[in-house]
Design a protein around this motif. Structure first.
Motif, PDB file in Angstrom:
ATOM      1  N   ILE A 392     -25.271 -31.182  65.038  1.00  0.00           N
ATOM      2  CA  ILE A 392     -26.558 -32.438  65.825  1.00  0.00           C
ATOM      3  C   ILE A 392     -26.307 -31.595  67.183  1.00  0.00           C
ATOM      4  O   ILE A 392     -25.180 -31.365  68.162  1.00  0.00           O
ATOM      5  CB  ILE A 392     -26.778 -33.317  65.070  1.00  0.00           C
ATOM      6  N   GLU A 393     -27.691 -31.912  68.107  1.00  0.00           N
ATOM      7  CA  GLU A 393     -27.065 -31.480  69.676  1.00  0.00           C
ATOM      8  C   GLU A 393     -26.797 -33.159  70.151  1.00  0.00           C
ATOM      9  O   GLU A 393     -26.077 -33.917  69.258  1.00  0.00           O
ATOM     10  CB  GLU A 393     -28.048 -32.337  70.240  1.00  0.00           C
ATOM     11  N   ASP A 396     -27.566 -36.280  71.174  1.00  0.00           N
ATOM     12  CA  ASP A 396     -28.588 -37.036  70.447  1.00  0.00           C
ATOM     13  C   ASP A 396     -27.805 -38.103  68.988  1.00  0.00           C
ATOM     14  O   ASP A 396     -27.535 -39.359  68.488  1.00  0.00           O
ATOM     15  CB  ASP A 396     -29.305 -36.510  69.017  1.00  0.00           C
ATOM     16  N   PHE A 397     -26.271 -38.029  69.976  1.00  0.00           N
ATOM     17  CA  PHE A 397     -25.227 -39.370  70.099  1.00  0.00           C
ATOM     18  C   PHE A 397     -24.815 -40.560  70.816  1.00  0.00           C
ATOM     19  O   PHE A 397     -24.466 -39.643  71.738  1.00  0.00           O
ATOM     20  CB  PHE A 397     -24.335 -38.790  68.558  1.00  0.00           C
ATOM     21  N   ARG A 407     -31.789 -42.565  68.459  1.00  0.00           N
ATOM     22  CA  ARG A 407     -31.155 -41.365  68.199  1.00  0.00           C
ATOM     23  C   ARG A 407     -29.352 -41.815  67.294  1.00  0.00           C
ATOM     24  O   ARG A 407     -29.365 -43.214  66.719  1.00  0.00           O
ATOM     25  CB  ARG A 407     -30.803 -40.264  68.762  1.00  0.00           C
ATOM     26  N   LEU A 408     -28.597 -41.099  67.012  1.00  0.00           N
ATOM     27  CA  LEU A 408     -27.585 -41.543  66.752  1.00  0.00           C
ATOM     28  C   LEU A 408     -26.267 -42.486  66.941  1.00  0.00           C
ATOM     29  O   LEU A 408     -26.808 -42.398  68.282  1.00  0.00           O
ATOM     30  CB  LEU A 408     -27.082 -40.496  65.435  1.00  0.00           C
ATOM     31  N   VAL A 414     -30.944 -42.879  60.843  1.00  0.00           N
ATOM     32  CA  VAL A 414     -31.119 -41.960  61.541  1.00  0.00           C
ATOM     33  C   VAL A 414     -32.107 -40.335  60.377  1.00  0.00           C
ATOM     34  O   VAL A 414     -31.303 -40.063  59.236  1.00  0.00           O
ATOM     35  CB  VAL A 414     -31.026 -40.346  62.531  1.00  0.00           C
ATOM     36  N   GLY A 459     -36.051 -42.286  64.535  1.00  0.00           N
ATOM     37  CA  GLY A 459     -35.475 -41.209  65.296  1.00  0.00           C
ATOM     38  C   GLY A 459     -35.572 -39.974  63.950  1.00  0.00           C
ATOM     39  O   GLY A 459     -34.932 -40.298  62.649  1.00  0.00           O
ATOM     40  N   THR A 460     -35.808 -38.643  64.581  1.00  0.00           N
ATOM     41  CA  THR A 460     -35.553 -37.576  63.833  1.00  0.00           C
ATOM     42  C   THR A 460     -34.979 -36.218  64.685  1.00  0.00           C
ATOM     43  O   THR A 460     -35.483 -36.300  66.173  1.00  0.00           O
ATOM     44  CB  THR A 460     -37.297 -36.697  62.871  1.00  0.00           C
ATOM     45  N   LEU A 461     -34.152 -36.330  64.180  1.00  0.00           N
ATOM     46  CA  LEU A 461     -33.274 -35.671  64.816  1.00  0.00           C
ATOM     47  C   LEU A 461     -33.349 -33.769  64.171  1.00  0.00           C
ATOM     48  O   LEU A 461     -32.974 -33.377  62.623  1.00  0.00           O
ATOM     49  CB  LEU A 461     -31.666 -35.648  64.382  1.00  0.00           C
ATOM     50  N   TRP A 463     -30.824 -29.994  63.295  1.00  0.00           N
ATOM     51  CA  TRP A 463     -29.868 -30.366  62.633  1.00  0.00           C
ATOM     52  C   TRP A 463     -29.487 -28.889  62.134  1.00  0.00           C
ATOM     53  O   TRP A 463     -31.095 -28.088  62.463  1.00  0.00           O
ATOM     54  CB  TRP A 463     -29.092 -30.943  61.844  1.00  0.00           C
ATOM     55  N   ARG A 529     -37.342 -30.494  69.512  1.00  0.00           N
ATOM     56  CA  ARG A 529     -37.810 -31.571  70.450  1.00  0.00           C
ATOM     57  C   ARG A 529     -36.526 -30.156  71.523  1.00  0.00           C
ATOM     58  O   ARG A 529     -36.834 -31.245  72.518  1.00  0.00           O
ATOM     59  CB  ARG A 529     -36.341 -32.138  69.430  1.00  0.00           C
TER      60      ARG A 529
END
Ligand code: ATP
Ligand code: MG
Length: 565
Positions: A392-393, A396-397, A407-408, A414, A459-461, A463, A529
């Motif tokens: 993941i980005e 985003d954490f 986010r996470l 999420v 939130g939606t991430l 990946w 995103r």
């Protein structure tokens, strides 16, 4: 963006009104003919696109024709590579010219004869003053000029001297041919302007056939006349040249096109001048004329801009008589709007952080269905592999997130796009305290169609499956200059000091979904995103994929337009 907020294109173009009126009064027997006359001394930029859209656009709109004419009267600066790039750019923008490509150099014989014609009418003379002396005799806007001592040569002497100039009997700069108009005119362009100069330079088309070349002012109007151009549209700096344009044509007694001037395009955070752009190239501030940071058509093409978005931009900015600077945000808005309709959505992680789903079966791979573009139902779906280890980005954490961070974070849930809801159970750090991996669990019923699929998660991430991900290079571009108005108060020497040192950021270890390896150079995507990106036209290969960021997702123009409302 609110369309009503834009100037209405059908009223914001005063030249369109002139053309319409002309047709209504049958001035041109119903046929209009325009031309685009680039000098092949550099690549075309977005300012030229404005002129191209205007000239070709009017011809298309009114059932007329538009010529492409290379204005090649200055062989010391002009090259065939520029000719080829200009042809390519005009085609790419979606326009086609009437008949063959024209070159001012094809008219050199005719222009010479016309010069002789003016000499015979005692309206032109050969002058022995050098460039400095001519300048000194010209005077200033507040002080009238003085006649050259060579101004009263006889017709016969002038004809002979001009022939000798043509035959190479004098050295470069030793003599010029000047129009005989009025050294006291309030318009400096009318103070006996130079018509021909001696210049021994190899011409990219006529070779070494000529050693005298006509000046722009003695070539442009007559070329328009030869081609029966009805509307000769040019930028405002030629307004003061119009009396000369008209004077030459009138005294030659040839067909008289109408010159109309409009304001040139200025764009924020960049420069629109071939001379300055050439300097950027020569001093290696950019990788070439087609560097994606350049405001050139070829740079924009490589960056991922579409011809449709550039044409839309040119229509929206309209055509006016007053100079102004257009915001880069508007151009980016046009690009975004077009790509939103067309670009396939894919998942790419630019700055990867590893994530393991501890309760997902080891070795299991699922092929999940992902829609290609919600804006275009015809675009269909594709399969995206999902597995226990993902990327993941990094952004985003957050270990210690602020309130509205959806986010996470440790203990937080999420949704993974097209997949499951996950919960962060643990983070792993290296010796220096950097987070190197997240351990998560997933809710196996939360996939589309599952019993908990409807669970509300903020939130939606995006990946990428680690085992399936391919490595790619992604180039992030920003404004080339720090200031919105880099042309202000900057001479050539300081060009580089205004450059934005962060105009290019290269990310070497991006993780792309496998479907992207089939991309063709030049194809455009929305990286979910993250923005709109384009497979680099020069450097992309399936073995080492390279993408350029065309534009971010965030629309700053919408905000600006709202504020203005
Ligand atoms: P530059 O200063 O960048 O060299 P130029 O005007 O010398 O530009 P040309 O090749 O002579 O470049 O231009 C071809 C046509 O494009 C001309 O009709 C010119 O008026 C138009 N043009 C050039 N720059 C702009 C601009 N910024 N906005 C609108 N039209 C432009
Ligand atoms: Mg020019």
């Amino acid at each position: 963006m609110n369309k009503e907020n834009d100037a209405d294109p059908t009223t914001s173009n005063f030249i369109r009104e002139i053309v319409k009126d002309g047709i209504a009064t049958n001035k041109q027997e119903g046929h209009i003919c325009t031309r685009f006359p680039p000098e092949p001394n550099g690549f075309l930029h977005i300012g030229h696109a404005k002129s191209i859209c205007l000239n070709f656009g009017l011809a298309n709109e009114f059932g007329g024709t538009c010529n492409l004419r290379f204005d090649d009267t200055n062989p010391s600066k002009e090259e065939e590579v520029y000719v080829q790039s200009i042809i390519e750019d005009i085609k790419w923008l979606g326009f086609s010219w009437a008949g063959e490509i024209r070159y001012t150099s094809e008219y050199f014989d005719q222009l010479y004869d016309w010069a002789v014609c003016l000499i015979k009418k005692e309206l032109a003379y050969v002058d022995d003053l050098n460039a400095d002396e001519i300048r000194e005799h010209r005077g200033t806007p507040t002080q009238s000029g003085r006649n050259s001592p060579f101004r009263n040569r006889s017709v016969e002497e002038n004809i002979n001297l001009f022939a000798s100039m043509k035959n190479g009997e004098f050295s470069d700069g030793a003599k010029v041919l000047r129009a005989k108009i009025d050294m006291t005119s309030g318009n400096l362009n009318m103070r006996d302007p130079v018509l021909y100069r001696i210049l021994r330079a190899h011409h990219h088309r006529t070779g070494d056939q000529w050693c005298i070349y006509p000046m722009y002012d003695f070539a442009h109007g007559q070329s328009d006349s030869i081609e029966k151009i009805t509307h000769s549209i040019c930028t405002l700096e030629f307004e003061d040249h119009r009396p000369l344009y008209d004077w030459i044509i009138k005294n030659l007694g040839i067909y008289h096109p109408q010159q109309i001037e409009f304001a040139r395009l200025n764009l924020g955070y960049t420069l629109l001048s071939k001379r300055k752009l050439l300097q950027l190239v020569k001093e290696d501030h950019v990788s070439g004329w087609d560097d994606p940071r350049m405001p050139t058509i070829s740079g924009m093409r490589r960056r991922g801009y579409t011809p449709e978005s550039i044409r839309d931009f040119c229509e929206r900015i309209g055509v006016a008589k007053a100079n102004s600077t257009v915001e880069m945000a508007l151009l980016e808005h046009c690009v975004r709007e077009d790509l939103n309709k067309k670009a396939k959505r894919v998942m790419v992680v630019l700055r990867p952080l590893k994530l393991t789903i501890t309760n997902y079966p080891e070795g299991q791979i699922e092929e999940l269905t992902a829609e290609n573009n919600p804006e275009d139902p015809k675009s269909g779906t594709r399969k995206v592999p999902f597995s226990r280890e993902l990327y993941i980005e990094q952004e985003d954490f957050m270990e210690d997130p602020p309130k509205k961070f959806f986010r996470l974070a440790p203990g937080k849930e999420v949704r993974l796009k097209h997949a499951y809801i996950i919960k962060c159970e643990e983070m792993i750090k290296d010796r220096n305290g950097n987070i190197t991996e997240l351990k998560c669990t997933y809710d196996p019923d939360s996939k589309t169609g599952g019993s908990t699929a409807g669970r509300k998660i903020k939130g939606t991430l995006h990946w990428v499956s680690a085992q399936h991900a391919k490595k790619a290079e992604v180039r992030i571009y920003n404004h080339l200059f720090i200031n919105e108005n880099p042309a202000n108060g900057q001479g050539d020497l300081t060009l580089s000091s205004g450059l934005n040192k962060e105009s290019l950021e290269i990310l070497q270890d991006c993780k792309i979904e496998p479907s992207l390896l089939d991309s063709k150079p030049g194809s455009r995507f929305q990286f979910l995103r993250m923005g709109y990106f384009c497979a680099d036209l020069k450097d992309f290969t399936p073995d080492s994929p390279v993408f350029n960021r065309a534009v971010t997702l965030r629309d700053t123009w919408a905000k600006i337009a709202k504020q203005k409302k």
